[in-house]
Design an enzyme around this catalytic site. Sequence first.
Site, mmCIF file in Angstrom:
data_model
loop_
_atom_site.group_PDB
_atom_site.id
_atom_site.type_symbol
_atom_site.label_atom_id
_atom_site.label_comp_id
_atom_site.label_asym_id
_atom_site.label_seq_id
_atom_site.Cartn_x
_atom_site.Cartn_y
_atom_site.Cartn_z
ATOM 1 N N ARG A 106 1.380 -1.325 -0.212
ATOM 2 C CA ARG A 106 -0.014 0.569 -0.355
ATOM 3 C C ARG A 106 1.006 0.725 -0.366
ATOM 4 O O ARG A 106 1.555 1.751 0.845
ATOM 5 C CB ARG A 106 -0.700 0.199 1.071
ATOM 6 C CG ARG A 106 -1.060 1.970 1.356
ATOM 7 C CD ARG A 106 -2.599 1.213 2.450
ATOM 8 N NE ARG A 106 -3.630 1.064 2.019
ATOM 9 C CZ ARG A 106 -4.742 1.249 2.944
ATOM 10 N NH1 ARG A 106 -4.608 2.501 3.416
ATOM 11 N NH2 ARG A 106 -6.211 0.393 2.278
ATOM 12 N N HIS A 133 -7.528 0.946 -5.937
ATOM 13 C CA HIS A 133 -7.819 0.601 -4.885
ATOM 14 C C HIS A 133 -8.357 -1.411 -5.036
ATOM 15 O O HIS A 133 -9.541 -1.793 -5.058
ATOM 16 C CB HIS A 133 -8.540 0.910 -4.273
ATOM 17 C CG HIS A 133 -8.582 0.634 -2.319
ATOM 18 N ND1 HIS A 133 -7.694 -0.681 -1.976
ATOM 19 C CD2 HIS A 133 -9.142 0.761 -1.295
ATOM 20 C CE1 HIS A 133 -8.327 -1.059 -0.733
ATOM 21 N NE2 HIS A 133 -9.084 0.136 -0.355
ATOM 22 N N GLN A 136 -10.341 -3.881 -2.665
ATOM 23 C CA GLN A 136 -11.549 -2.911 -2.591
ATOM 24 C C GLN A 136 -13.156 -3.685 -3.297
ATOM 25 O O GLN A 136 -14.506 -3.360 -2.444
ATOM 26 C CB GLN A 136 -11.745 -1.951 -2.193
ATOM 27 C CG GLN A 136 -13.018 -0.506 -1.829
ATOM 28 C CD GLN A 136 -13.145 -0.769 -0.360
ATOM 29 O OE1 GLN A 136 -12.307 -0.741 0.339
ATOM 30 N NE2 GLN A 136 -14.781 -1.072 -0.140
ATOM 31 N N ASP A 229 -16.551 8.683 -0.620
ATOM 32 C CA ASP A 229 -14.743 8.503 -0.076
ATOM 33 C C ASP A 229 -15.031 9.799 0.217
ATOM 34 O O ASP A 229 -15.426 10.567 0.133
ATOM 35 C CB ASP A 229 -14.455 7.853 -1.521
ATOM 36 C CG ASP A 229 -12.883 7.404 -0.476
ATOM 37 O OD1 ASP A 229 -12.922 7.159 0.310
ATOM 38 O OD2 ASP A 229 -11.965 7.460 -1.372
ATOM 39 N N CYS A 270 -16.449 3.380 1.092
ATOM 40 C CA CYS A 270 -15.004 1.957 1.467
ATOM 41 C C CYS A 270 -14.336 2.387 3.053
ATOM 42 O O CYS A 270 -13.598 1.528 3.618
ATOM 43 C CB CYS A 270 -13.875 2.264 0.935
ATOM 44 S SG CYS A 270 -13.609 4.110 0.260
ATOM 45 N N ARG A 315 -14.288 -7.434 2.989
ATOM 46 C CA ARG A 315 -12.650 -6.943 2.670
ATOM 47 C C ARG A 315 -11.731 -8.439 3.214
ATOM 48 O O ARG A 315 -10.812 -8.602 1.984
ATOM 49 C CB ARG A 315 -11.818 -6.067 3.774
ATOM 50 C CG ARG A 315 -13.413 -4.498 3.147
ATOM 51 C CD ARG A 315 -12.862 -3.954 1.664
ATOM 52 N NE ARG A 315 -11.211 -4.285 1.402
ATOM 53 C CZ ARG A 315 -9.948 -3.699 1.252
ATOM 54 N NH1 ARG A 315 -10.127 -2.446 2.523
ATOM 55 N NH2 ARG A 315 -8.364 -3.500 1.443
#
Length: 330
Positions: A106, A133, A136, A229, A270, A315
């Site tokens: 990440r 991402h 996700q 988001d 998310c 997730r």
Amino acid sequence: MNLKGRSFLTLKDFTPEEITYLVDLAAQYKEKKKKGILHDTLRGKNIALIFEKTSTRTRCSFEVAAHDLGMGTTYLDPSGSQIGKKESIADTARVLGSMYEGIEYRGFEQSIVEELAKYAGVPVWNGLTNEYHPTQMLADMLTLREHFGYLKGLRLTYMGDARYNMGNSLMIVCAKLGMHFTACTAKEYFPEETLVAQCREYAAQSGATITLTEDVDAGTKGADVIYTDVWVSMGEPEEVWEERITKLSPYKVTKAVMDNAGEAAVFLHCLPAFHDLKTKIGKEQGSKYGFTELEVTDEVFESAQSLVFQEAENRMHTIKAVIAATLGAV
Ligand code: CP
Ligand code: NVA
């Protein structure tokens, strides 16, 4: 389906069938976990988790998933490795690739995770970059499929900064899976034209559509899914807050937006989310700019239409599927 040895860097690299396979596999792992059926088929293997940005969900998902699969993990925090500072990405990749069966990354540019994958010799998984991402997306698709029973044909509207990791990735996954994607935001936050063009090509194959609009009423009318988001992403400078609040406030997810979508619509995010002032940053920015909630109201976040905690749990199940499939556990 055989994904053994593949890296998972962006969903652009995966076919609709491969994406659906990973969602199916995640659903199977979820069922096993709920029934208490052990699935530690990767005993004796280890993975490295590099986080140059902070995380709650992604880190915990990788750790729990790996441990459920019988694996060991090493967490390298934003200050805990030499990566990029004293050691190049290529050298780091070769060192970690010699000790671990897989590497999660990440951080910042997509080019970094691509370079890691080029040199590691083992699968590399993107745990979020500025641009994408992808893990996700699998959780979001599993959540929507659990709720609606299908994905193809669903209408998903993304509100907020649509030219960053979440907007880009949602547009890609919708285009690949035949869902109707709308970016409903100020023009300067529309996704980049080249990516839109590429997604329109995927859409031509799948039956999806891509719409970019500044009109909240038209962009959210009849949507099945309203998604948002944070307006300021990790790694962005303090100076962008003011402009984001000014430009994106009309695209806050409110009860009026959800009502316009319809009562069968669901809300996804998310996370983490600024839906109240119960966070340090929320409190600081809230008192500076005079708000009590940002991208979504507390009313929507806490409503029955909000699936955000089911989405967060998913997730873990979906990341487990990615690890298992690419390391050849299935
Ligand atoms: N959604 C998500 O990636 O959360 P974290 O930043 O907590 O990992
Ligand atoms: N756009 C957000 C996503 C967090 C999961 C960020 O990059 O900070």
